[in-house]
Design a protein around this motif. Structure first.
Motif, PDB file in Angstrom:
ATOM      1  N   GLY A   1       1.702  59.184  32.362  1.00 29.17           N
ATOM      2  CA  GLY A   1       2.704  58.524  33.178  1.00 29.17           C
ATOM      3  C   GLY A   1       3.533  59.461  34.039  1.00 29.17           C
ATOM      4  O   GLY A   1       4.323  59.021  34.866  1.00 29.17           O
ATOM      5  N   LEU A   2       3.359  60.766  33.833  1.00 33.10           N
ATOM      6  CA  LEU A   2       4.149  61.737  34.618  1.00 33.10           C
ATOM      7  C   LEU A   2       3.296  62.526  35.597  1.00 33.10           C
ATOM      8  O   LEU A   2       3.806  63.110  36.550  1.00 33.10           O
ATOM      9  N   GLY A   3       1.988  62.574  35.332  1.00 31.18           N
ATOM     10  CA  GLY A   3       1.104  63.306  36.229  1.00 31.18           C
ATOM     11  C   GLY A   3       0.686  64.649  35.658  1.00 31.18           C
ATOM     12  O   GLY A   3       0.751  64.873  34.446  1.00 31.18           O
ATOM     13  N   ASP A   4       0.267  65.542  36.535  1.00 35.29           N
ATOM     14  CA  ASP A   4      -0.267  66.817  36.068  1.00 35.29           C
ATOM     15  C   ASP A   4       0.268  67.951  36.905  1.00 35.29           C
ATOM     16  O   ASP A   4       0.888  67.759  37.949  1.00 35.29           O
ATOM     17  N   VAL A   5       0.035  69.158  36.398  1.00 31.57           N
ATOM     18  CA  VAL A   5       0.570  70.366  37.025  1.00 31.57           C
ATOM     19  C   VAL A   5      -0.349  71.508  36.603  1.00 31.57           C
ATOM     20  O   VAL A   5      -0.912  71.467  35.496  1.00 31.57           O
ATOM     21  N   GLY A   6      -0.551  72.482  37.477  1.00 29.56           N
ATOM     22  CA  GLY A   6      -1.464  73.543  37.079  1.00 29.56           C
ATOM     23  C   GLY A   6      -1.329  74.802  37.928  1.00 29.56           C
ATOM     24  O   GLY A   6      -0.589  74.842  38.910  1.00 29.56           O
ATOM     25  N   PHE A   7      -2.045  75.832  37.488  1.00 28.45           N
ATOM     26  CA  PHE A   7      -2.153  77.078  38.255  1.00 28.45           C
ATOM     27  C   PHE A   7      -3.332  77.882  37.732  1.00 28.45           C
ATOM     28  O   PHE A   7      -3.874  77.593  36.650  1.00 28.45           O
ATOM     29  N   THR A   8      -3.722  78.889  38.513  1.00 25.07           N
ATOM     30  CA  THR A   8      -4.807  79.780  38.122  1.00 25.07           C
ATOM     31  C   THR A   8      -4.258  81.194  38.003  1.00 25.07           C
ATOM     32  O   THR A   8      -3.401  81.590  38.799  1.00 25.07           O
ATOM     33  N   VAL A   9      -4.743  81.937  37.030  1.00 25.63           N
ATOM     34  CA  VAL A   9      -4.286  83.332  36.859  1.00 25.63           C
ATOM     35  C   VAL A   9      -5.278  84.256  37.579  1.00 25.63           C
ATOM     36  O   VAL A   9      -6.479  84.222  37.296  1.00 25.63           O
ATOM     37  N   VAL A  10      -4.750  85.033  38.537  1.00 22.74           N
ATOM     38  CA  VAL A  10      -5.604  85.979  39.263  1.00 22.74           C
ATOM     39  C   VAL A  10      -5.136  87.412  38.941  1.00 22.74           C
ATOM     40  O   VAL A  10      -4.115  87.602  38.297  1.00 22.74           O
ATOM     41  N   ASP A  11      -5.895  88.353  39.416  1.00 23.94           N
ATOM     42  CA  ASP A  11      -5.656  89.777  39.166  1.00 23.94           C
ATOM     43  C   ASP A  11      -4.221  90.211  39.491  1.00 23.94           C
ATOM     44  O   ASP A  11      -3.695  89.833  40.498  1.00 23.94           O
TER      45      ASP A  11
ATOM     46  N   VAL B   1       1.131  79.639  24.898  1.00 26.52           N
ATOM     47  CA  VAL B   1      -0.228  80.174  24.809  1.00 26.52           C
ATOM     48  C   VAL B   1      -0.368  81.379  25.734  1.00 26.52           C
ATOM     49  O   VAL B   1       0.020  81.317  26.911  1.00 26.52           O
ATOM     50  N   ARG B   2      -0.945  82.479  25.208  1.00 25.92           N
ATOM     51  CA  ARG B   2      -1.191  83.670  26.041  1.00 25.92           C
ATOM     52  C   ARG B   2      -2.188  83.330  27.137  1.00 25.92           C
ATOM     53  O   ARG B   2      -3.155  82.615  26.890  1.00 25.92           O
ATOM     54  N   ILE B   3      -1.971  83.866  28.333  1.00 27.05           N
ATOM     55  CA  ILE B   3      -2.907  83.630  29.430  1.00 27.05           C
ATOM     56  C   ILE B   3      -3.420  84.957  29.967  1.00 27.05           C
ATOM     57  O   ILE B   3      -2.774  86.003  29.787  1.00 27.05           O
ATOM     58  N   ASP B   4      -4.579  84.884  30.602  1.00 31.79           N
ATOM     59  CA  ASP B   4      -5.236  86.104  31.078  1.00 31.79           C
ATOM     60  C   ASP B   4      -5.874  85.847  32.445  1.00 31.79           C
ATOM     61  O   ASP B   4      -6.014  84.692  32.864  1.00 31.79           O
ATOM     62  N   ILE B   5      -6.289  86.933  33.091  1.00 34.55           N
ATOM     63  CA  ILE B   5      -6.911  86.819  34.410  1.00 34.55           C
ATOM     64  C   ILE B   5      -8.112  85.868  34.341  1.00 34.55           C
ATOM     65  O   ILE B   5      -8.917  85.967  33.416  1.00 34.55           O
ATOM     66  N   GLY B   6      -8.187  84.962  35.305  1.00 33.65           N
ATOM     67  CA  GLY B   6      -9.304  84.023  35.366  1.00 33.65           C
ATOM     68  C   GLY B   6      -8.990  82.672  34.740  1.00 33.65           C
ATOM     69  O   GLY B   6      -9.726  81.705  34.958  1.00 33.65           O
ATOM     70  N   ASP B   7      -7.916  82.592  33.967  1.00 34.22           N
ATOM     71  CA  ASP B   7      -7.602  81.321  33.303  1.00 34.22           C
ATOM     72  C   ASP B   7      -7.187  80.243  34.309  1.00 34.22           C
ATOM     73  O   ASP B   7      -6.420  80.506  35.238  1.00 34.22           O
ATOM     74  N   ILE B   8      -7.705  79.044  34.076  1.00 37.21           N
ATOM     75  CA  ILE B   8      -7.285  77.867  34.847  1.00 37.21           C
ATOM     76  C   ILE B   8      -6.452  77.026  33.891  1.00 37.21           C
ATOM     77  O   ILE B   8      -6.938  76.582  32.855  1.00 37.21           O
ATOM     78  N   VAL B   9      -5.172  76.893  34.236  1.00 30.38           N
ATOM     79  CA  VAL B   9      -4.209  76.277  33.324  1.00 30.38           C
ATOM     80  C   VAL B   9      -3.768  74.937  33.894  1.00 30.38           C
ATOM     81  O   VAL B   9      -3.457  74.839  35.083  1.00 30.38           O
ATOM     82  N   GLN B  10      -3.733  73.909  33.025  1.00 26.50           N
ATOM     83  CA  GLN B  10      -3.269  72.603  33.493  1.00 26.50           C
ATOM     84  C   GLN B  10      -2.582  71.850  32.352  1.00 26.50           C
ATOM     85  O   GLN B  10      -3.009  71.952  31.200  1.00 26.50           O
ATOM     86  N   ALA B  11      -1.525  71.140  32.680  1.00 23.64           N
ATOM     87  CA  ALA B  11      -0.919  70.211  31.721  1.00 23.64           C
ATOM     88  C   ALA B  11      -1.042  68.814  32.302  1.00 23.64           C
ATOM     89  O   ALA B  11      -0.823  68.606  33.494  1.00 23.64           O
ATOM     90  N   LYS B  12      -1.416  67.865  31.442  1.00 26.57           N
ATOM     91  CA  LYS B  12      -1.484  66.450  31.840  1.00 26.57           C
ATOM     92  C   LYS B  12      -0.513  65.696  30.964  1.00 26.57           C
ATOM     93  O   LYS B  12      -0.527  65.865  29.737  1.00 26.57           O
ATOM     94  N   MET B  13       0.327  64.885  31.593  1.00 26.29           N
ATOM     95  CA  MET B  13       1.331  64.136  30.841  1.00 26.29           C
ATOM     96  C   MET B  13       1.217  62.659  31.200  1.00 26.29           C
ATOM     97  O   MET B  13       1.278  62.293  32.378  1.00 26.29           O
TER      98      MET B  13
END
Ligand code: OOG
Ligand code: MG
Length: 274
Positions: free
Chosen positions: A264-274, A250-262
């Motif tokens: 039994g495995l937990g979650d992971v994420g990041f934010t896109v900044v300038d 998926v294309r991402i852009d400035i300001g996006d808050i990205v997270q994957a939830k799996m």
């Protein structure tokens, strides 16, 4: 800019068959954060085999810049990815220490060309794995932990379009990777049954199960060990290996808050900044 124009500007001899030249062209594109014409436009002779030779050269050049390999990535291991990119064969590339982003940290958009994100399962090995003939069960026996991951891919090619040899030469579009904090022993979970959601700004954008990756994500790691085995190379203890995206990127852009939830495995994420 095309490879030929790039050569003219640098007044380099026109030996485009040189793998060093192609590797440098791709490294420059990455460093200067600009998209370039795909290599096969000027060099149609590029095939899978010599594309891996270019990739090896590119990896060697990164190591010369004092970067170190932390693991490898498989790519194009799910139907969703193969269809999205129009490429039908799994590929691999290398992950370097400068590609690691902190979990729930920031990705600076300005350091990328046209980034996309993918949800993946990562394997941390506590034994070497030597192909050929490696099975998924052998991979699980050599895995210390599995962790949820987000891969940020950033093809150096115009419009993110390429052929199989182009993307191999370009280190499988590798750019950044984020790992979740929870470590799970592989015998505690059925990775094929793990459900996962990639959500952006709180909206579920892509959903799938682990089985989307070659029936079971461990099969992707086995396929990698077998590809490397044909060249006399092995997967090593301590390496972290991405099994490939379970869904489309998926294309991402400035300001996006990205997270994957799996599950039994937990979650992971990041934010896109300038
Ligand atoms: C190639 C890399 C694919 C994956 O997980 O399938 C990949 C690309 O789509 O640019 O990393
Ligand atoms: Mg990937």
């Amino acid at each position: 800019m095309s490879l030929l124009n790039w050569l003219k500007e640098r007044r380099l001899p026109m030996q485009i068959a040189e793998k060093k030249t192609i590797a440098q062209y791709l490294l420059d594109a990455e460093r200067e954060r600009r998209e370039v014409v795909r290599v096969t436009v000027d060099y149609p002779e590029l095939n899978v085999e010599n594309a891996y030779a270019v990739q090896e050269e590119l990896v060697r050049m990164k190591c010369e810049e004092n970067l170190s390999i932390v693991g490898l990535k498989m790519g194009l291991t799910s139907r969703a990815k193969m269809e999205q990119m129009g490429v039908e064969e799994p590929i691999y590339g290398y992950l370097f220490n400068n590609m690691l982003l902190e979990n729930y940290g920031e990705l600076s958009f300005g350091t990328c060309i046209h980034p996309k994100v993918e949800a993946e399962i990562a394997f941390i090995l506590d034994k070497d794995i030597e192909g050929p003939g490696v099975t998924g069960a052998q991979v699980l026996a050599a895995t210390e932990y599995v962790v949820p991951a987000l891969e940020i891919i950033d093809s150096r090619y115009e419009n993110f379009r390429f052929t199989l040899p182009d993307v191999i030469a370009d280190n499988a579009s590798a750019s950044r990777v984020v790992f979740g904090n929870s470590l799970t022993r592989p015998d505690r979970i059925d990775l094929d049954l793990v459900g996962m959601v990639l959500n952006i700004n709180g909206k579920a954008r892509e959903m799938a199960a682990g089985a989307a990756v070659l029936g079971h994500p461990a099969h992707a790691i086995a396929a990698l060990a077998n590809m490397l085995g044909r060249k006399g190379e092995t997967l090593k203890t301590g390496q972290i290996i991405l099994a490939g995206a379970v869904t489309e990127a998926v294309r991402i852009d400035i300001g996006d808050i990205v997270q994957a939830k799996m599950d039994g495995l937990g979650d992971v994420g990041f934010t896109v900044v300038d």
